[in-house]
Design an enzyme around this catalytic site. Structure first.
Site, PDB file in Angstrom:
ATOM      1  CE1 TYR A   5      13.729  48.606  -9.710  1.00 54.30           C
ATOM      2  CE2 TYR A   5      12.334  48.406 -11.655  1.00 54.30           C
ATOM      3  CZ  TYR A   5      12.987  47.825 -10.581  1.00 54.30           C
ATOM      4  OH  TYR A   5      12.898  46.461 -10.383  1.00 54.30           O
ATOM      5  CB  SER A  53      13.425  45.348 -13.866  1.00 54.52           C
ATOM      6  OG  SER A  53      12.091  45.811 -14.062  1.00 54.52           O
TER       7      SER A  53
END
Length: 257
Positions: free
Chosen positions: A154, A141
């Site tokens: 995250y 990501s």
């Protein structure tokens, strides 16, 4: 170009979103796709999508946080199909929160799925990939590359994915195994719709437009756009590429500074 004919491909998290798109595109391009997911309903919908395009795939229910379960299922797939050629580590979960409001339980859940889960799948599959070489593709990501507000846990786990990618690429190059990763920005998936509905009831369109505008290109990515990049990186046309991360972010990293 970009055909995957008869390539035995394991895709985790293929029941929705980006995983569904990757599963569908790979099956269309001739791969023998095995979807691993805990979501039977979602995986069934993915299989229906693939069937409607005139292709086929198989589903194995699997909780990647269980090392024993993963090993058993990966070995079953290899025995059924004769080999494993491509592994796409797509399964993952997201979380909204900074250091202080990310609970220990939430942080451990992120680690168990996004990091340990990937480790379990890699450890089970690598013995089969080593036999004839192959490709590993990990879903990272942009959260691992830039600072995003309220994405502490995250971001930590996706940074770990980048480290995993480099380690696999380095350690298994001599076995003919390539390993790369993809770092999407915001992608329009059911998770995004659910997040908006839960946190901004009555303001769904307003918030969707606001989130879309955070990408300089002016919109979120479509899952299939991530799948097309995944297809290239897993194809023979990308045979000279390993140890790399590919942002696919509508200009987010380079044009937002």
């Amino acid at each position: 170009m970009f055909r995957l004919d008869n390539k035995v491909t394991v895709i985790t998290g293929g029941g929705s979103g980006i995983g569904r798109a990757i599963s569908t595109v790979f099956a269309q391009q001739g791969a023998k796709v095995y979807i691993l997911d805990v979501d039977e309903k979602g995986a069934g919908e993915t299989l229906a999508d693939i069937s409607s395009e005139g292709a086929e795939a198989a589903f194995k229910k699997c909780d990647i946080t269980s090392a024993t379960e993963v090993e058993e299922i990966i070995n079953t797939i290899a025995a059924e199909a004769g080999s494993i050629n491509i592994l796409v580590n797509n399964a993952g979960i997201a979380h909204v929160g900074n250091l202080e409001n990310t609970s220990t339980e939430a942080f451990e859940r992120l680690l168990n799925v996004n990091v340990k889960g990937m480790h379990h799948v890699l450890l089970a599959a690598i013995q089969h990939l080593k036999k004839q070489g192959g490709v590993v593709l990990n879903m990272a990501s942009i959260a691992a590359s830039v600072g995003l507000a309220d994405r502490f846990g995250y971001s930590v786990t996706k940074a770990a994915v980048n480290g995993i990618t480099l380690s696999i690429a380095k350690d298994y190059l001599s076995y003919g195994i390539r390993c790369n990763s993809i770092s999407p920005a915001r992608v329009h998936t059911p998770f995004v719709d659910g997040f908006i509905s839960k946190n901004y009831p009555g303001r769904e369109k307003e918030m969707f437009d606001k989130l879309s505008a955070t990408q300089p290109i002016g919109r979120m990515a479509k899952p299939v756009e991530i799948a097309w990049l995944a297809l290239y990186l897993c194809s023979d046309e990308a045979s000279f590429i390993t140890g790399c991360d590919y942002p696919i972010d509508g200009g987010f990293i380079t044009l937002n500074s």
